[in-house]
Design a protein around this motif. Structure first.
Motif, short mmCIF file in Angstrom:
data_model
loop_
_atom_site.label_atom_id
_atom_site.label_comp_id
_atom_site.label_asym_id
_atom_site.label_seq_id
_atom_site.Cartn_x
_atom_site.Cartn_y
_atom_site.Cartn_z
N THR A 1 43.03 34.69 46.72
CA THR A 1 43.09 33.55 45.81
C THR A 1 41.76 33.33 45.12
OG1 THR A 1 42.62 32.06 47.67
CG2 THR A 1 44.92 32.39 47.09
N GLY A 2 40.66 33.59 45.83
CA GLY A 2 39.35 33.46 45.20
C GLY A 2 39.16 34.47 44.08
N ALA A 3 39.59 35.71 44.30
CA ALA A 3 39.45 36.75 43.28
C ALA A 3 40.33 36.45 42.07
CB ALA A 3 39.80 38.12 43.87
N LEU A 4 41.57 36.03 42.31
CA LEU A 4 42.47 35.74 41.20
C LEU A 4 41.94 34.57 40.37
CD1 LEU A 4 46.01 36.12 42.85
CD2 LEU A 4 44.71 37.79 41.52
N ALA A 5 41.46 33.54 41.04
CA ALA A 5 40.92 32.39 40.32
C ALA A 5 39.69 32.79 39.51
CB ALA A 5 40.58 31.27 41.30
N ALA A 6 38.83 33.62 40.08
CA ALA A 6 37.62 34.04 39.38
C ALA A 6 37.97 34.89 38.15
CB ALA A 6 36.71 34.81 40.32
N LEU A 7 38.96 35.76 38.28
CA LEU A 7 39.38 36.57 37.13
C LEU A 7 39.94 35.68 36.03
CD1 LEU A 7 41.09 39.54 39.03
CD2 LEU A 7 38.97 39.65 37.69
N SER A 8 40.70 34.68 36.42
CA SER A 8 41.25 33.75 35.44
C SER A 8 40.12 32.95 34.77
CB SER A 8 42.24 32.81 36.12
OG SER A 8 42.78 31.88 35.20
N ASP A 9 39.16 32.51 35.56
CA ASP A 9 38.03 31.76 35.01
C ASP A 9 37.21 32.62 34.05
OD1 ASP A 9 38.76 29.53 36.45
OD2 ASP A 9 37.32 29.91 38.09
N ALA A 10 37.23 33.95 34.27
CA ALA A 10 36.50 34.86 33.39
C ALA A 10 37.22 35.07 32.07
CB ALA A 10 36.28 36.20 34.09
N GLY A 11 38.40 34.49 31.93
CA GLY A 11 39.13 34.54 30.67
C GLY A 11 40.26 35.53 30.61
N ALA A 12 40.63 36.14 31.73
CA ALA A 12 41.66 37.17 31.72
C ALA A 12 43.00 36.65 32.22
CB ALA A 12 41.23 38.36 32.59
N THR A 13 44.07 37.15 31.62
CA THR A 13 45.40 37.03 32.22
C THR A 13 45.48 38.08 33.32
OG1 THR A 13 46.40 36.27 30.16
CG2 THR A 13 47.87 37.25 31.79
N VAL A 14 46.10 37.75 34.45
CA VAL A 14 46.16 38.67 35.58
C VAL A 14 47.61 38.97 35.91
CG1 VAL A 14 45.44 39.09 37.97
CG2 VAL A 14 44.06 37.59 36.50
N VAL A 15 47.92 40.27 36.06
CA VAL A 15 49.26 40.71 36.44
C VAL A 15 49.13 41.55 37.71
CG1 VAL A 15 51.36 41.91 35.76
CG2 VAL A 15 49.97 40.75 34.02
N VAL A 16 49.73 41.08 38.79
CA VAL A 16 49.64 41.73 40.10
C VAL A 16 51.03 42.18 40.52
CG1 VAL A 16 48.98 41.44 42.52
CG2 VAL A 16 47.74 40.20 40.73
N THR A 17 51.15 43.40 41.02
CA THR A 17 52.41 43.87 41.58
C THR A 17 52.22 44.21 43.05
OG1 THR A 17 51.99 46.18 40.98
CG2 THR A 17 53.17 44.82 39.37
N SER A 18 53.31 44.28 43.80
CA SER A 18 53.24 44.59 45.22
C SER A 18 53.32 46.10 45.45
CB SER A 18 54.38 43.90 45.98
OG SER A 18 55.64 44.21 45.40
N GLY A 19 52.69 46.55 46.55
CA GLY A 19 52.72 47.96 46.92
C GLY A 19 53.44 48.16 48.24
N ASN A 20 53.40 49.39 48.75
CA ASN A 20 54.14 49.67 49.99
C ASN A 20 53.49 49.04 51.21
OD1 ASN A 20 52.17 51.87 49.32
ND2 ASN A 20 52.67 52.56 51.39
N HIS A 21 52.20 48.67 51.14
CA HIS A 21 51.56 47.98 52.26
C HIS A 21 51.88 46.49 52.26
CE1 HIS A 21 48.54 50.82 54.16
NE2 HIS A 21 49.05 51.54 53.18
#
Length: 384
Positions: free
Chosen positions: A64-84
Motif C-alpha cells: 500500500t505504501g508503494a502504490l500510494a507513492a506511485l500515485s503521488d508521483a503522478g502515475a496511474t497504476v495497473v496491477v495484475t495478479s501472478g501465480n504466487h
C-alpha cells in the motif's frame, strides 16, 4: 504516453532465511523516484506482487505504501495478479483504493481495459490475471482451456476483439512462461506441464506493447513483448542479471521507444569457491566481505562447522556447499560389493569412506590413523 513496466516484486520472500522487506522497500523508493524523474504516466506491475497466497501483515504495508507513492508521483497504476498471489487477498481492497490505482484479479474482467488518455487519444490497458486452467475453465464453458497456453490464447482473443471495437492504442499485461525465455532454474515456480504450458510468442499479437511477468531476469522476446524481471535478486542463480524496469514511450502510432532503467542492488551476490582454508584466508576473496556469499568449499572431506567459520570472515554468508574436487572415479562397485571384497579391517573402513564420501576413500594420513587404531585394538584383544 510514458509507461513503466515492472513485475515480480515478491513482497515477503526471504533470501536463504533472511528477510527482504527492508531491501525491497528501499528499491521501490528508487523506482518511485524514477517515475517522478521521467514523468511516467502509467506504471504496470505484471503479477507476483506477493510471494505467497497468505502474506504476513507487514507485506500489505509495503504494497500500500508503494502504490500510494506511485500515485503521488503522478502515475496511474495497473496491477495484475501472478501465480504466487492469492487473487482474493490481492484484490479484496481494490474497490477501496484511491482513484488511479487499479488491481486486476478477476479473470472475467479480461477484455475490459483500464483506459488512460493522452494528447493522442486513449490507451487501453488490458490486465490478464494469472489464469490457472483448472480454476478458470468453468468461466468460459464454450472455450477449450486445458493448459496455460490455451488460457492465454483465449484471453488474448478477448483482448483483440475488444481493442478492435474500441480503436486506439493498447497494452496487454500477463503473467506466464512464454516461448524463448531464459529462465533461472529453481527460481520461477513452475507453471508448465511439459510443453503444453509454454505460451507461443504469436499469442501476443495485436497490442502495441505486452508487459509480461513471471521470469525474474529481463527478457526481450521482441521489440513489443518483454519481461522486466524482479526488482531484487532472490537466488544466487540470478546474481549476474541486472535489476530494473522497462520505460516505454507510445506516440500517436504506437510503440515509439523502449529504455531500460537500472535499479540499485542493495547487496551484491557472489559465489566463491576453493578449499576452506583458502576461503578463510586468501585475499582474492576479500571483495566478497560485504556481499551475500554462496561458499563452495572443495576439501575432499566435510569440514567442521564451516558456516560459523565462514561467517566470521563473510558476515553475509548465506549458504555453504561441499563440492569436493579430485574425487576417485566411479569403479561401478556397490557398497555391499566393496565390503565383500575387503581383505582386511583397513580395507573395510576404506570401503565405508568411499561410500559416504561419494567416491573419496581414506587419505594417506587417515590410513595411518586407521591402521594404528586397528593395531591397538588387535593388541588389546590379544591381551584380554
Amino acid at each position: 504516453m510514458r509507461i513503466l513496466h515492472t513485475s515480480d516484486w515478491h513482497i515477503g520472500r526471504s533470501f536463504h532465511g533472511h528477510a527482504t522487506l527492508d531491501a525491497l522497500g528501499g528499491v521501490l523508493e528508487v523506482l518511485v523516484g524514477q517515475v517522478r524523474e521521467h514523468e511516467v504516466d502509467v506504471v504496470v506491475v505484471a503479477g507476483d506482487v506477493f510471494d505467497s497466497a497468505a502474506p504476513a501483515a507487514a507485506c500489505y504495508g509495503v504494497l500500500t505504501g508503494a502504490l500510494a507513492a506511485l500515485s503521488d508521483a503522478g502515475a496511474t497504476v495497473v496491477v495484475t495478479s501472478g501465480n504466487h498471489d492469492s487473487s482474493a487477498r490481492l484484490g479484496f481492497q481494490s474497490s477501496l483504493l484511491r482513484q488511479g490505482i487499479h488491481v486486476v484479479t478477476d479473470p472475467l474482467t479480461t477484455g475490459t481495459p483500464v483506459t488512460v488518455d493522452d494528447e493522442h487519444g486513449p490507451v487501453h490497458f488490458y490486465g490478464i490475471p494469472f489464469l490457472e486452467p483448472a480454476l478458470v475453465r468453468h468461466l468460459w464453458p464454450d472455450a477449450e482451456i486445458r493448459s496455460q497456453r490455451l488460457a492465454i490464447e483465449y484471453a488474448m482473443g478477448l483482448v483483440r476483439v475488444d481493442a478492435a471495437r474500441r480503436g486506439g492504442r493498447s497494452v496487454a499485461i500477463a503473467h506466464c512462461f512464454a516461448a524463448g525465455v531464459d529462465a533461472t532454474p529453481g527460481v520461477e515456480r513452475e507453471i508448465r506441464q511439459g510443453s503444453l504450458d509454454v505460451v507461443p510468442l504469436a499469442a501476443f499479437d495485436g497490442p502495441d506493447y505486452v508487459a509480461l511477468g513471471h521470469i525474474h531476469g529481463r527478457q526481450r522476446l521482441s521489440d513489443r513483448v518483454r519481461y522486466a524481471g524482479a526488482p531484487l535478486h532472490y537466488s544466487f542463480g540470478e546474481g549476474d542479471k541486472p535489476r530494473g524496469s522497462w520505460l516505454i514511450d507510445l506516440d500517436a502510432d504506437g510503440l515509439a521507444a523502449v529504455e531500460w532503467l537500472d535499479l540499485p542492488v542493495p547487496r551484491r551476490l557472489m559465489t566463491i569457491r576453493g578449499s576452506l582454508d583458502e576461503l578463510l584466508g586468501d585475499e582474492r576473496f576479500a571483495e566478497a566481505t560485504d556481499a551475500w556469499v554462496c561458499a563452495q568449499y572443495t576439501d575432499a572431506t566435510p569440514q567442521l562447522d564451516p558456516m560459523r567459520r565462514l561467517q566470521a570472515r563473510f558476515p553475509h554468508c548465506a549458504t555453504v556447499m561441499h563440492t569436493p574436487e579430485g574425487l576417485r572415479g566411479d569403479d561401478g562397485l556397490t557398497y555391499s560389493r566393496r565390503v565383500r571384497q575387503a581383505r582386511s579391517d583397513a580395507e573395510l573402513v576404506d570401503a565405508f569412506l568411499v561410500h559416504v564420501r561419494e567416491g573419496e576413500g581414506a587419505s594417506e594420513r587417515e590410513s595411518e590413523v586407521i591402521r594404528d587404531v586397528i593395531d591397538e585394538r588387535t593388541l588389546a584383544e590379544a591381551r584380554a
